[in-house]
Design a protein around this motif. Structure first.
Motif, mmCIF file in Angstrom:
data_model
loop_
_atom_site.group_PDB
_atom_site.id
_atom_site.type_symbol
_atom_site.label_atom_id
_atom_site.label_comp_id
_atom_site.label_asym_id
_atom_site.label_seq_id
_atom_site.Cartn_x
_atom_site.Cartn_y
_atom_site.Cartn_z
ATOM 1 N N LYS A 179 0.830 -1.204 0.000
ATOM 2 C CA LYS A 179 0.000 0.000 0.000
ATOM 3 C C LYS A 179 0.865 1.255 0.000
ATOM 4 O O LYS A 179 0.596 2.221 -0.710
ATOM 5 C CB LYS A 179 -0.932 0.000 1.209
ATOM 6 C CG LYS A 179 -1.975 -1.110 1.180
ATOM 7 C CD LYS A 179 -2.886 -1.013 2.393
ATOM 8 C CE LYS A 179 -3.959 -2.091 2.354
ATOM 9 N NZ LYS A 179 -4.846 -2.019 3.527
ATOM 10 N N GLN A 180 1.939 1.219 0.822
ATOM 11 C CA GLN A 180 2.823 2.372 0.862
ATOM 12 C C GLN A 180 3.517 2.578 -0.488
ATOM 13 O O GLN A 180 3.670 3.717 -0.949
ATOM 14 C CB GLN A 180 3.856 2.191 1.970
ATOM 15 C CG GLN A 180 3.254 2.226 3.373
ATOM 16 C CD GLN A 180 4.307 1.995 4.437
ATOM 17 O OE1 GLN A 180 5.465 1.725 4.121
ATOM 18 N NE2 GLN A 180 3.892 2.093 5.702
ATOM 19 N N GLN A 181 3.935 1.457 -1.118
ATOM 20 C CA GLN A 181 4.558 1.579 -2.426
ATOM 21 C C GLN A 181 3.580 2.143 -3.462
ATOM 22 O O GLN A 181 3.934 2.999 -4.281
ATOM 23 C CB GLN A 181 5.083 0.221 -2.886
ATOM 24 C CG GLN A 181 6.255 -0.292 -2.051
ATOM 25 C CD GLN A 181 6.712 -1.671 -2.485
ATOM 26 O OE1 GLN A 181 6.094 -2.285 -3.358
ATOM 27 N NE2 GLN A 181 7.803 -2.155 -1.876
ATOM 28 N N GLN A 182 2.312 1.648 -3.394
ATOM 29 C CA GLN A 182 1.301 2.141 -4.325
ATOM 30 C C GLN A 182 1.048 3.623 -4.095
ATOM 31 O O GLN A 182 0.933 4.409 -5.045
ATOM 32 C CB GLN A 182 0.021 1.329 -4.165
ATOM 33 C CG GLN A 182 -1.077 1.694 -5.170
ATOM 34 C CD GLN A 182 -2.302 0.834 -5.005
ATOM 35 O OE1 GLN A 182 -2.342 -0.021 -4.124
ATOM 36 N NE2 GLN A 182 -3.301 1.066 -5.855
ATOM 37 N N GLN A 183 0.927 4.007 -2.788
ATOM 38 C CA GLN A 183 0.730 5.418 -2.484
ATOM 39 C C GLN A 183 1.916 6.258 -2.967
ATOM 40 O O GLN A 183 1.751 7.372 -3.458
ATOM 41 C CB GLN A 183 0.510 5.601 -0.983
ATOM 42 C CG GLN A 183 -0.808 5.027 -0.488
ATOM 43 C CD GLN A 183 -0.949 5.148 1.035
ATOM 44 O OE1 GLN A 183 -0.034 5.626 1.695
ATOM 45 N NE2 GLN A 183 -2.114 4.739 1.541
ATOM 46 N N GLN A 184 3.138 5.690 -2.790
ATOM 47 C CA GLN A 184 4.325 6.419 -3.241
ATOM 48 C C GLN A 184 4.317 6.588 -4.753
ATOM 49 O O GLN A 184 4.664 7.672 -5.281
ATOM 50 C CB GLN A 184 5.586 5.650 -2.783
ATOM 51 C CG GLN A 184 6.892 6.375 -3.097
ATOM 52 C CD GLN A 184 7.032 7.642 -2.274
ATOM 53 O OE1 GLN A 184 6.493 7.752 -1.172
ATOM 54 N NE2 GLN A 184 7.712 8.643 -2.816
ATOM 55 N N GLN A 185 3.917 5.509 -5.457
ATOM 56 C CA GLN A 185 3.839 5.601 -6.915
ATOM 57 C C GLN A 185 2.807 6.642 -7.343
ATOM 58 O O GLN A 185 3.046 7.440 -8.261
ATOM 59 C CB GLN A 185 3.510 4.234 -7.506
ATOM 60 C CG GLN A 185 4.625 3.210 -7.347
ATOM 61 C CD GLN A 185 4.237 1.835 -7.858
ATOM 62 O OE1 GLN A 185 3.101 1.655 -8.310
ATOM 63 N NE2 GLN A 185 5.174 0.891 -7.792
ATOM 64 N N GLU A 186 1.609 6.609 -6.690
ATOM 65 C CA GLU A 186 0.589 7.611 -7.016
ATOM 66 C C GLU A 186 1.085 9.015 -6.735
ATOM 67 O O GLU A 186 0.841 9.958 -7.506
ATOM 68 C CB GLU A 186 -0.687 7.315 -6.235
ATOM 69 C CG GLU A 186 -1.379 6.023 -6.666
ATOM 70 C CD GLU A 186 -2.602 5.730 -5.821
ATOM 71 O OE1 GLU A 186 -2.831 6.495 -4.856
ATOM 72 O OE2 GLU A 186 -3.325 4.762 -6.114
ATOM 73 N N THR A 187 1.794 9.133 -5.614
ATOM 74 C CA THR A 187 2.346 10.454 -5.278
ATOM 75 C C THR A 187 3.354 10.902 -6.315
ATOM 76 O O THR A 187 3.397 12.065 -6.726
ATOM 77 C CB THR A 187 3.002 10.401 -3.879
ATOM 78 O OG1 THR A 187 2.046 9.961 -2.931
ATOM 79 C CG2 THR A 187 3.510 11.784 -3.484
ATOM 80 N N ASN A 188 4.203 9.956 -6.756
ATOM 81 C CA ASN A 188 5.193 10.298 -7.784
ATOM 82 C C ASN A 188 4.502 10.683 -9.085
ATOM 83 O O ASN A 188 4.930 11.622 -9.781
ATOM 84 C CB ASN A 188 6.144 9.123 -8.008
ATOM 85 C CG ASN A 188 7.029 8.859 -6.786
ATOM 86 O OD1 ASN A 188 7.286 9.783 -6.007
ATOM 87 N ND2 ASN A 188 7.505 7.631 -6.625
ATOM 88 N N ARG A 189 3.431 9.955 -9.474
ATOM 89 C CA ARG A 189 2.701 10.290 -10.694
ATOM 90 C C ARG A 189 2.067 11.669 -10.597
ATOM 91 O O ARG A 189 2.094 12.464 -11.536
ATOM 92 C CB ARG A 189 1.640 9.229 -10.987
ATOM 93 C CG ARG A 189 2.218 7.921 -11.513
ATOM 94 C CD ARG A 189 1.136 7.072 -12.178
ATOM 95 N NE ARG A 189 0.062 6.736 -11.271
ATOM 96 C CZ ARG A 189 0.065 5.616 -10.522
ATOM 97 N NH1 ARG A 189 1.086 4.780 -10.571
ATOM 98 N NH2 ARG A 189 -0.972 5.359 -9.734
ATOM 99 N N ASP A 190 1.461 11.932 -9.435
ATOM 100 C CA ASP A 190 0.855 13.255 -9.240
ATOM 101 C C ASP A 190 1.904 14.358 -9.328
ATOM 102 O O ASP A 190 1.687 15.436 -9.902
ATOM 103 C CB ASP A 190 0.138 13.323 -7.904
ATOM 104 C CG ASP A 190 -1.065 12.390 -7.866
ATOM 105 O OD1 ASP A 190 -1.553 11.998 -8.955
ATOM 106 O OD2 ASP A 190 -1.523 12.042 -6.742
ATOM 107 N N LYS A 191 3.075 14.044 -8.737
ATOM 108 C CA LYS A 191 4.141 15.042 -8.749
ATOM 109 C C LYS A 191 4.640 15.256 -10.173
ATOM 110 O O LYS A 191 4.886 16.397 -10.619
ATOM 111 C CB LYS A 191 5.274 14.582 -7.846
ATOM 112 C CG LYS A 191 6.380 15.609 -7.718
ATOM 113 C CD LYS A 191 7.429 15.112 -6.729
ATOM 114 C CE LYS A 191 8.532 16.163 -6.593
ATOM 115 N NZ LYS A 191 9.598 15.696 -5.674
ATOM 116 N N THR A 192 4.730 14.147 -10.942
ATOM 117 C CA THR A 192 5.176 14.272 -12.337
ATOM 118 C C THR A 192 4.172 15.071 -13.162
ATOM 119 O O THR A 192 4.528 15.940 -13.979
ATOM 120 C CB THR A 192 5.365 12.877 -12.944
ATOM 121 O OG1 THR A 192 6.288 12.146 -12.135
ATOM 122 C CG2 THR A 192 5.883 12.960 -14.363
#
Length: 253
Positions: A211-224
């Motif tokens: 879940k943390q990895q998924q949240q991190q990925q979503e956060t990275n996508r949002d940031k991108t």
């Protein structure tokens, strides 16, 4: 003159004589039977070993091939008599402790008369034993019979105290051993609880990590995506400025 007739009293006198003889015979037979029963009763105390040792030392006989028995030192005989007195002290304490209880149980009918007879016989034997010890002590050392039981009582009290201390030390050792086992058990249970908590935390961490990895990925996508929008805005901003200048020039013309 009135004459007393003795012949009329022969029958009552004979009856009284027969009755008295019957009672006397019954009393004699009864006492004899009770004496036999009392003699056959089991003794209250076990054999008096200390008394037997003292009498054996006092009346030591020569062995086979010897004309005269070796003389036992007086100190050994006095020590044996003192040990005999110490055992008598223990038995006197037991008799005094048991007398009230036996009397109460006999009055309630909880015990039979045989037990009470055994107790009375033991009490009488102890009285004779005490007198015998006093006489023997005075025969060995004049005046010793007055203080021998005082010394014996001190020895008996010291023995009871030593036995109590040994019992306490043994109990302390048992308690220490029990506490060591208890502490080891508590430590083992505590370590098991810690291991179980660590296992739960590890499982929880492993479960939450995706879940943390998924949240991190979503956060990275949002940031991108946010960075891309910023770049687009920055790219479009310079083209708007010349158009404003052209409009200004037309107005001036």
């Amino acid at each position: 003159m009135f004459e007393f007739d003795w012949r009329g009293l022969l029958l009552p006198l004979a009856y009284l004589a027969v009755l008295g003889g019957t009672f006397m015979t019954f009393s004699y037979v009864y006492r004899k039977r009770k004496a036999v029963q009392s003699a056959n009763l089991a003794p209250w105390f076990p054999p008096h070993l200390q008394r037997n040792i003292y009498l054996s030392l006092l009346h030591m006989e020569p062995e086979e091939g010897q004309e005269k028995a070796p003389k036992v030192p007086d100190s050994v005989i006095r020590a044996a008599l003192l040990r005999r007195a110490v055992e008598d002290i223990h038995r006197i304490i037991q008799i005094r402790t048991a007398k009230a209880a036996c009397s109460t149980l006999l009055q309630r009918g909880s015990v039979g008369d045989d037990l009470w007879q055994r107790f009375l016989r033991a009490e009488k034997e102890m009285e004779d034993e005490l007198r015998d010890v006093v006489m023997e002590a005075n025969a060995l050392v004049p005046g010793w019979g007055q203080i021998i039981f005082q010394s014996a009582n001190e020895i008996a009290a010291n023995k009871v105290l030593r036995d109590r201390l040994e019992e306490i030390e043994a109990q302390t050792a048992r308690d220490k051993e029990w506490w060591e086992k208890r502490r080891a058990t508590i430590k083992s249970e505590f370590m098991k609880e810690l291991d179980a908590e660590e296992a739960v935390e590890k499982a929880k961490t492993e479960k939450e990590q995706p879940k943390q990895q998924q949240q991190q990925q979503e956060t990275n996508r949002d940031k991108t995506a946010s960075d891309d929008d910023t770049v687009l805005v920055e790219t479009n901003t310079p083209s708007a400025t010349p158009s404003k200048k052209k409009k200004g020039k037309k107005g001036a013309a």
